[in-house]
Design an enzyme around this catalytic site. Sequence first.
Site, short mmCIF file in Angstrom:
data_model
loop_
_atom_site.label_atom_id
_atom_site.label_comp_id
_atom_site.label_asym_id
_atom_site.label_seq_id
_atom_site.Cartn_x
_atom_site.Cartn_y
_atom_site.Cartn_z
CG PHE A 1 -111.23 -41.74 -2.53
CD1 PHE A 1 -112.04 -41.22 -3.53
CD2 PHE A 1 -110.15 -42.52 -2.92
CE1 PHE A 1 -111.79 -41.48 -4.86
CE2 PHE A 1 -109.89 -42.79 -4.25
CZ PHE A 1 -110.72 -42.27 -5.22
CG LEU B 1 -109.19 -46.57 -5.93
CD1 LEU B 1 -110.35 -47.28 -6.61
CD2 LEU B 1 -108.72 -45.39 -6.78
CB SER C 1 -100.60 -48.50 -10.20
OG SER C 1 -99.70 -47.65 -9.50
NE ARG D 1 -73.41 -23.10 7.81
CZ ARG D 1 -72.11 -23.15 8.16
NH1 ARG D 1 -71.44 -22.03 8.32
NH2 ARG D 1 -71.52 -24.31 8.36
N GLY E 1 -76.49 -28.57 4.41
CA GLY E 1 -75.38 -29.38 4.87
C GLY E 1 -75.77 -30.29 6.03
N GLY E 2 -74.92 -30.37 7.04
CA GLY E 2 -75.20 -31.24 8.18
C GLY E 2 -76.47 -30.86 8.90
CD GLU F 1 -105.25 -38.08 -5.06
OE1 GLU F 1 -105.87 -38.66 -5.95
OE2 GLU F 1 -105.78 -37.58 -4.06
CD GLU G 1 -93.06 -44.98 -11.86
OE1 GLU G 1 -91.86 -44.83 -11.60
OE2 GLU G 1 -93.97 -44.70 -11.05
#
Length: 391
Positions: A122, A124, A131, A270, A348-349, A372, A376
């Site tokens: 598609f 566009l 936008s 954990r 975490g890490g 899509e 905003e």
Amino acid sequence: MFELSEEHEDFRRVVREFAAERVAPHVAQWDEEHRFPVELVPEMGDLGLFGLVAPEEYGGAGGDFTSLCVAIEELGRVDQSVGITLSAGVGLGINPILTFGSTEQKERWLPDLVAGRALAAFGLTEPEAGSDAGATRTRARLDGDAWVVDGAKAFITNSGTSITSVVTVTARTGERPDGRPEISAVMVPSGTPGFTVEPAYRKLGWHASDTHGLSFDGVRVPAGNLLGERGRGFHQFLAILDDGRIAISALAVGLAQACLEACTEQARTRVAFGRPIGANQGVSFAVADLAVAVEAARLLTYKAAWLKDEHTAGRRSLAEVKQAAAIAKLHSSTAAVDATRVATQVFGGSGFIEEYPVARFYRDAKILEIGEGTSEVQRLVIARGLGLPVD
């Protein structure tokens, strides 16, 4: 309305099993190699995924849009790249032809697309028309019995695979009486002279999804490749985007669900300071809030999908679908991005290490707030739907 049918849940189990067996074992490698798994597409076709909403006469199941969302959610729960391949393959590849194509166009293109033997794209978005899609610069002029297309498109999914058969593009085909550009949709088969697929993008996420820029230099296609009515291309694609937003919302729900599952397991197993980290309210509350966000996203998504199916049956208005799609997409994409941040923090890490899926989740999430229609744009659509005097 807020409970899927037994048939939908049975179908969910089928897709979940497929994702676990045929997708999950290879995701890390595909992601690391930035490789589009073209061999998976026919398998998805054999499962009927590309034909869920297509009529039986073209090899489809003649099913509902809700089923498609179920499939996208389950694939997206395991890998967003595979999920968007299905979402774009149906929503942006098949649906324009199915919705606006002539009988001849449908008979030519749909059987292979529905079967997963081919993909369609598609076109566009452009380098200077994202936008603001109405700012399309690509042009198509009628020269005898052919359209001649010149221009460029950007960020086009499924456009450069070895099985991509056709790209439908929006192009200026003249000027309207009010001075605004007349925009039409034209189908350009892959391999047409002058049609160039640019090198694949180096993306932050969706590494196993196929995404390219496209250029058109004097590309000649038959006049019969006009899709739908001349001058209605922009409106056609806006209608397609409404469905696409619901599909992206389902993709986001899959990602958020995967984060919730990963966080829950990590919080249980954990151990830090002599006890599971889930015993700490800082972790358990974050995971609880994530569960709320996922549940809300799922309900909004399937409400929008239900409204889409009701509209198809003539029982709900297009305005209702448009508003629900924008609300679902806005909330679900935000929830998915938030979920990956929570998951990375809970891990975490380890969450910063590519060996753990949450690192991939984090990279894959952001595009959900962009593709899509950005967040905003969704707020603009929602505000208009409320009757607010926004530009």
